[in-house]
Design a protein around this motif. Structure first.
Motif, PDB file in Angstrom:
ATOM      1  N   ALA A 151       0.835  -1.205   0.000  1.00 52.49           N
ATOM      2  CA  ALA A 151       0.000   0.000   0.000  1.00 52.49           C
ATOM      3  C   ALA A 151       0.869   1.255   0.000  1.00 52.49           C
ATOM      4  O   ALA A 151       0.560   2.222  -0.713  1.00 52.49           O
ATOM      5  N   LEU A 152       1.952   1.255   0.755  1.00 49.97           N
ATOM      6  CA  LEU A 152       2.860   2.408   0.744  1.00 49.97           C
ATOM      7  C   LEU A 152       3.510   2.583  -0.627  1.00 49.97           C
ATOM      8  O   LEU A 152       3.707   3.709  -1.082  1.00 49.97           O
TER       9      LEU A 152
ATOM     10  N   VAL B 281      -0.578  19.176  -6.484  1.00 48.89           N
ATOM     11  CA  VAL B 281      -0.371  17.952  -5.716  1.00 48.89           C
ATOM     12  C   VAL B 281       1.080  17.498  -5.847  1.00 48.89           C
ATOM     13  O   VAL B 281       1.728  17.148  -4.870  1.00 48.89           O
ATOM     14  N   ARG B 282       1.594  17.536  -7.054  1.00 51.97           N
ATOM     15  CA  ARG B 282       2.997  17.149  -7.289  1.00 51.97           C
ATOM     16  C   ARG B 282       3.942  18.083  -6.532  1.00 51.97           C
ATOM     17  O   ARG B 282       4.895  17.644  -5.913  1.00 51.97           O
ATOM     18  N   ASP B 283       3.648  19.381  -6.558  1.00 56.02           N
ATOM     19  CA  ASP B 283       4.474  20.349  -5.837  1.00 56.02           C
ATOM     20  C   ASP B 283       4.437  20.098  -4.333  1.00 56.02           C
ATOM     21  O   ASP B 283       5.453  20.210  -3.655  1.00 56.02           O
ATOM     22  N   ALA B 284       3.262  19.751  -3.806  1.00 52.97           N
ATOM     23  CA  ALA B 284       3.118  19.498  -2.371  1.00 52.97           C
ATOM     24  C   ALA B 284       3.921  18.275  -1.941  1.00 52.97           C
ATOM     25  O   ALA B 284       4.442  18.224  -0.832  1.00 52.97           O
ATOM     26  N   ALA B 285       4.024  17.296  -2.820  1.00 52.26           N
ATOM     27  CA  ALA B 285       4.745  16.061  -2.486  1.00 52.26           C
ATOM     28  C   ALA B 285       6.244  16.183  -2.724  1.00 52.26           C
ATOM     29  O   ALA B 285       7.000  15.298  -2.352  1.00 52.26           O
ATOM     30  N   ALA B 286       6.674  17.277  -3.329  1.00 53.31           N
ATOM     31  CA  ALA B 286       8.087  17.437  -3.696  1.00 53.31           C
ATOM     32  C   ALA B 286       8.905  17.955  -2.512  1.00 53.31           C
ATOM     33  O   ALA B 286       9.584  18.969  -2.607  1.00 53.31           O
ATOM     34  N   LEU B 287       8.832  17.255  -1.428  1.00 57.00           N
ATOM     35  CA  LEU B 287       9.611  17.582  -0.234  1.00 57.00           C
ATOM     36  C   LEU B 287      10.761  16.600  -0.116  1.00 57.00           C
ATOM     37  O   LEU B 287      10.742  15.533  -0.715  1.00 57.00           O
ATOM     38  N   ASP B 288      11.744  16.939   0.684  1.00 62.96           N
ATOM     39  CA  ASP B 288      12.800  16.001   1.050  1.00 62.96           C
ATOM     40  C   ASP B 288      12.770  15.924   2.572  1.00 62.96           C
ATOM     41  O   ASP B 288      13.331  16.781   3.260  1.00 62.96           O
ATOM     42  N   ARG B 289      12.060  14.917   3.077  1.00 66.26           N
ATOM     43  CA  ARG B 289      11.853  14.793   4.520  1.00 66.26           C
ATOM     44  C   ARG B 289      11.941  13.328   4.938  1.00 66.26           C
ATOM     45  O   ARG B 289      11.579  12.429   4.175  1.00 66.26           O
ATOM     46  N   SER B 290      12.366  13.115   6.172  1.00 63.43           N
ATOM     47  CA  SER B 290      12.299  11.765   6.733  1.00 63.43           C
ATOM     48  C   SER B 290      10.833  11.459   7.045  1.00 63.43           C
ATOM     49  O   SER B 290      10.060  12.353   7.397  1.00 63.43           O
ATOM     50  N   VAL B 291      10.456  10.185   6.861  1.00 59.67           N
ATOM     51  CA  VAL B 291       9.068   9.763   7.035  1.00 59.67           C
ATOM     52  C   VAL B 291       9.034   8.472   7.839  1.00 59.67           C
ATOM     53  O   VAL B 291       9.866   7.587   7.647  1.00 59.67           O
TER      54      VAL B 291
ATOM     55  N   LEU C 284      10.146   3.011   7.824  1.00 62.57           N
ATOM     56  CA  LEU C 284      10.963   4.219   7.914  1.00 62.57           C
ATOM     57  C   LEU C 284      11.558   4.515   6.558  1.00 62.57           C
ATOM     58  O   LEU C 284      11.952   3.603   5.830  1.00 62.57           O
ATOM     59  N   GLY C 285      11.627   5.776   6.212  1.00 60.53           N
ATOM     60  CA  GLY C 285      12.209   6.137   4.926  1.00 60.53           C
ATOM     61  C   GLY C 285      12.250   7.625   4.724  1.00 60.53           C
ATOM     62  O   GLY C 285      12.318   8.398   5.681  1.00 60.53           O
TER      63      GLY C 285
ATOM     64  N   GLU D 108      10.254   6.595  -0.212  1.00 60.42           N
ATOM     65  CA  GLU D 108      11.229   5.511  -0.304  1.00 60.42           C
ATOM     66  C   GLU D 108      11.303   4.819   1.055  1.00 60.42           C
ATOM     67  O   GLU D 108      11.865   5.375   1.995  1.00 60.42           O
ATOM     68  N   VAL D 109      10.703   3.638   1.173  1.00 55.85           N
ATOM     69  CA  VAL D 109      10.787   2.864   2.413  1.00 55.85           C
ATOM     70  C   VAL D 109      12.155   2.213   2.451  1.00 55.85           C
ATOM     71  O   VAL D 109      12.509   1.449   1.552  1.00 55.85           O
ATOM     72  N   ARG D 110      12.921   2.538   3.469  1.00 58.91           N
ATOM     73  CA  ARG D 110      14.290   2.037   3.574  1.00 58.91           C
ATOM     74  C   ARG D 110      14.471   0.985   4.659  1.00 58.91           C
ATOM     75  O   ARG D 110      15.449   0.245   4.649  1.00 58.91           O
ATOM     76  N   GLU D 111      13.524   0.951   5.586  1.00 54.45           N
ATOM     77  CA  GLU D 111      13.695   0.041   6.715  1.00 54.45           C
ATOM     78  C   GLU D 111      12.332  -0.258   7.330  1.00 54.45           C
ATOM     79  O   GLU D 111      11.437   0.581   7.325  1.00 54.45           O
ATOM     80  N   THR D 112      12.191  -1.476   7.854  1.00 59.29           N
ATOM     81  CA  THR D 112      11.010  -1.876   8.595  1.00 59.29           C
ATOM     82  C   THR D 112      11.482  -2.353   9.957  1.00 59.29           C
ATOM     83  O   THR D 112      12.382  -3.190  10.035  1.00 59.29           O
ATOM     84  N   VAL D 113      10.874  -1.807  11.025  1.00 52.62           N
ATOM     85  CA  VAL D 113      11.292  -2.165  12.385  1.00 52.62           C
ATOM     86  C   VAL D 113      10.079  -2.544  13.214  1.00 52.62           C
ATOM     87  O   VAL D 113       8.974  -2.072  12.965  1.00 52.62           O
ATOM     88  N   GLN D 114      10.288  -3.397  14.200  1.00 50.36           N
ATOM     89  CA  GLN D 114       9.233  -3.737  15.155  1.00 50.36           C
ATOM     90  C   GLN D 114       9.046  -2.569  16.105  1.00 50.36           C
ATOM     91  O   GLN D 114      10.000  -1.901  16.485  1.00 50.36           O
TER      92      GLN D 114
END
Length: 115
Positions: free
Chosen positions: A10-11, A25-35, A47-48, A56-62
């Motif tokens: 889904a992500l 919408v494209r402009d609003a999503a054009a951020l560089d932020r940790s998520v 996490l990403g 960009e999902v970079r990691e999955t943690v419990q």
């Protein structure tokens, strides 16, 4: 109850949708932020980064996210899937507390354009 794999998928669909968006919408999503996205019922966090209009999902943690991301989401897996599938309106879910979104004020203003 949604699985971890279904939530990750889904992500990815959300990221694809954001990348295909145009205009404001494209402009609003054009951020560089940790998520981070904490799936409460599975007690797992994705996490990403939000980069160039993509998540960009970079990691999955419990458990909950170990660090405070600049943009933080928390919800159940079923709500994530319903949001991405268009069956649940983000504004209604956020207003009712089903979805928790935390970010800086300026980021929240930009992100509301995605709704």
């Amino acid at each position: 109850m949604a699985t971890i794999e279904e939530c990750r998928s889904a992500l990815e669909r959300l990221s694809d949708n954001m990348a295909k968006a145009e205009g404001g919408v494209r402009d609003a999503a054009a951020l560089d932020r940790s998520v981070s996205c904490h799936i409460k019922d599975l007690d797992v966090s994705f996490l990403g980064r939000l980069v160039d209009g993509r998540i960009e999902v970079r990691e999955t943690v419990q458990g909950p996210p170990p660090k405070k991301a600049e943009i933080r989401l928390a919800m159940t897996g079923d709500d994530l899937i319903a949001l991405v599938g268009g069956e649940l309106a983000f504004a209604k879910a956020w207003g009712s507390g089903r979805v928790n979104l935390q970010a800086g004020v300026l980021d929240l203003v930009r992100l509301t354009k995605l709704l």
